[in-house]
Design a protein around this motif. Structure first.
Motif, PDB file in Angstrom:
ATOM      1  N   GLU A   7       0.835  -1.203   0.000  1.00  0.00           N
ATOM      2  CA  GLU A   7       0.000   0.000   0.000  1.00  0.00           C
ATOM      3  C   GLU A   7       0.877   1.264   0.000  1.00  0.00           C
ATOM      4  OE1 GLU A   7      -2.856  -0.149   3.199  1.00  0.00           O
ATOM      5  OE2 GLU A   7      -3.809  -1.949   2.405  1.00  0.00           O
ATOM      6  N   GLU A  41     -12.896   0.429   4.969  1.00  0.00           N
ATOM      7  CA  GLU A  41     -11.699   1.129   4.538  1.00  0.00           C
ATOM      8  C   GLU A  41     -11.529   1.023   3.022  1.00  0.00           C
ATOM      9  OE1 GLU A  41      -7.957  -0.522   5.781  1.00  0.00           O
ATOM     10  OE2 GLU A  41      -6.887   1.298   5.227  1.00  0.00           O
ATOM     11  N   ASP A 100      -8.501   1.671   0.085  1.00  0.00           N
ATOM     12  CA  ASP A 100      -7.048   1.835   0.082  1.00  0.00           C
ATOM     13  C   ASP A 100      -6.599   3.096  -0.635  1.00  0.00           C
ATOM     14  OD1 ASP A 100      -6.741  -0.483   1.528  1.00  0.00           O
ATOM     15  OD2 ASP A 100      -6.507  -1.751  -0.250  1.00  0.00           O
ATOM     16  N   GLU A 150      -8.737  -0.856  -4.807  1.00  0.00           N
ATOM     17  CA  GLU A 150      -8.398  -1.781  -3.723  1.00  0.00           C
ATOM     18  C   GLU A 150      -7.037  -2.393  -4.051  1.00  0.00           C
ATOM     19  OE1 GLU A 150      -9.652  -2.892  -0.702  1.00  0.00           O
ATOM     20  OE2 GLU A 150      -7.875  -4.165  -0.687  1.00  0.00           O
TER      21      GLU A 150
HETATM   22 MG    MG Z   1      -7.421  -1.933   2.983  1.00  0.00          MG
END
Ligand code: MG
Ligand code: A3P
Ligand code: MG
Length: 391
Positions: free
Chosen positions: A192, A241, A243, A260
């Motif tokens: 991420e 959530e 990303d 995502e």
């Molecule tokens: Mg996530």
């Protein structure tokens, strides 16, 4: 008071899928780098292609890991809904309010034989609020951690980048005592950080982009989208959530180009491909529920080097999976199952108290039964209840 919903025979969930609504974000919130709640989009991240060849284990010792062993109930979601209701002066119209993660577990139950779950639910003002049963989460993690010596690196390392065999450099990590370390939480955080920017590209220095490998990874920081969506006859409000965003937020009500991010081992055989297609179910459900149109998968070697990045369109996944021989799951069936289960839930949870929604691992049924006769347990905050009484 109890009722049972049968998962089997699964054949009864075939056929055209129940109608679904397009998820629409109507509010959002962030957790900052210390996991403090903020009623804004300050922790939203912008996708920017990662550099291949990056080492997903680099910097693990500096990982700022969220301790999620506590019980956060639905607090942040309720705060956000409350603020929205204050602003509009009316209640949201959802039949069910929960975290996206809970809905993912329910929707996956049809094809996930092994996973068990426990949730708490309460009816308040014609809406069912569902939280994870934290005690169950704690116990299943403790079991995970005490299942004798695991092969491979500690869970925390795997979550940082997701791996199955210990390369030599993990020996140091392996000799440390992990018994007292915080329990595991969601994999691939390094990916991420490698794939996102905290600001749009035009406002980001070249130096930052090129040095993302050295950024400290922190999963306390999160952006959460709160959407209105629907499966069959049930209107849902889900918080979860996301990303990253591909570009930037459009006008309110317009579809958002969420992204995502996922990591997975490189696919080298038919067997790997089978596994990947199985994994695609959770990827699909998770993204479908919040209306995330694109999933970016980072493929890594067995020792954690990022080799390839592929974009997958969420809406193409069901067809891709169906067209491979021996498909192990079907998206329409997941939707039909969820639609019927949600109706069952609303006919069962019909008065006050706290209810448990439980599936034992490998069980062919989901049970719903009352655990507290009155009140709403700790599912609803006082602030939320008091506000709602007045509205
Ligand atoms: Mg996530
Ligand atoms: P990967 O999915 O790339 O392995 P998410 O993809 O849902 O945004 O989660 C980010 C990372 O959190 C995941 O990366 C994984 O490392 C970790 N993670 C998510 N769900 C998890 C779970 N159920 N158990 C353990 N780790 C999980
Ligand atoms: Mg992700």
């Amino acid at each position: 008071m109890s009722a049972t919903f049968s998962i089997q025979p699964i054949g009864r969930f075939t056929g055209q899928s129940h109608p679904v609504k397009r998820p629409k974000e109507f509010a959002c919130f962030s957790y900052d780098e210390n996991h403090e709640f903020r009623l804004d989009d300050s922790s939203m991240k912008y996708y920017y292609t990662p550099q291949l060849g990056a080492d997903l284990s680099k910097g693990f010792e500096k990982f700022q890991k969220l301790d999620d062993s506590g019980d956060e109930h639905l607090d942040s979601l309720l705060k956000t809904i409350l603020a929205h209701e204050r602003e509009t002066g009316k209640k949201i119209d959802a039949n069910v309010v929960t975290w996206r993660g809970m809905m993912t577990k329910i929707m996956a139950a049809l094809f996930e034989q092994q996973d068990g779950f426990e949730m708490n639910a309460t009816l308040y003002q014609n809406c069912i609020f569902i939280e994870e049963n934290n005690e169950y989460k704690r116990q299943s993690r403790a079991k995970e951690n005490h299942r004798g010596p695991r092969r491979g690196p500690p869970l925390e390392v795997m979550q940082y980048w997701g791996i199955s065999l210990p390369p030599f450099r993990f020996l140091i990590l392996l000799t440390q005592d992990y018994k007292n370390s915080p329990p595991p939480s969601p994999p691939g955080y390094k990916f991420e950080t490698l794939s996102t920017l905290p600001k749009i590209w035009a406002e980001t220095s070249r130096e930052y982009i090129e040095n993302r490998e050295n950024q400290i990874v922190n999963n306390k920081e999160q952006y959460c989208s709160v959407v209105r969506t629907g499966i069959g006859k049930t209107v849902l409000c889900l918080g979860g959530e996301v990303d990253a965003i591909w570009d930037s937020k459009p006008q309110p009500g317009q579809p958002i180009n969420w992204v995502e991010l996922k990591t997975t081992a490189e696919i080298r055989s038919d067997h790997d491909m089978d596994n990947f297609h199985r994994k695609l179910m959770k990827f699909w459900i998770q993204s479908f529920l919040l209306g995330v149109p694109k999933i970016i998968v980072g493929f890594r070697t067995r020792d954690g080097i990022l080799m390839d990045v592929k974009d997958i369109e969420t809406h193409n996944i069901p067809q891709t999976v169906n067209s491979r021989q021996g498909a192990r799951w079907n998206a329409d069936m997941c939707v039909n199952f969820a639609g019927e289960f949600l109706e069952f839930l609303q006919s069962t949870i019909n008065d006050e108290g706290v209810w448990r929604i439980r599936r034992h691992p490998a069980s062919p049924t989901i049970e719903v039964f009352k655990v507290e006769e009155t009140g709403h347990g700790n599912i609803l905050s006082d602030e939320f209840k008091n506000w709602r009484i007045k509205l």
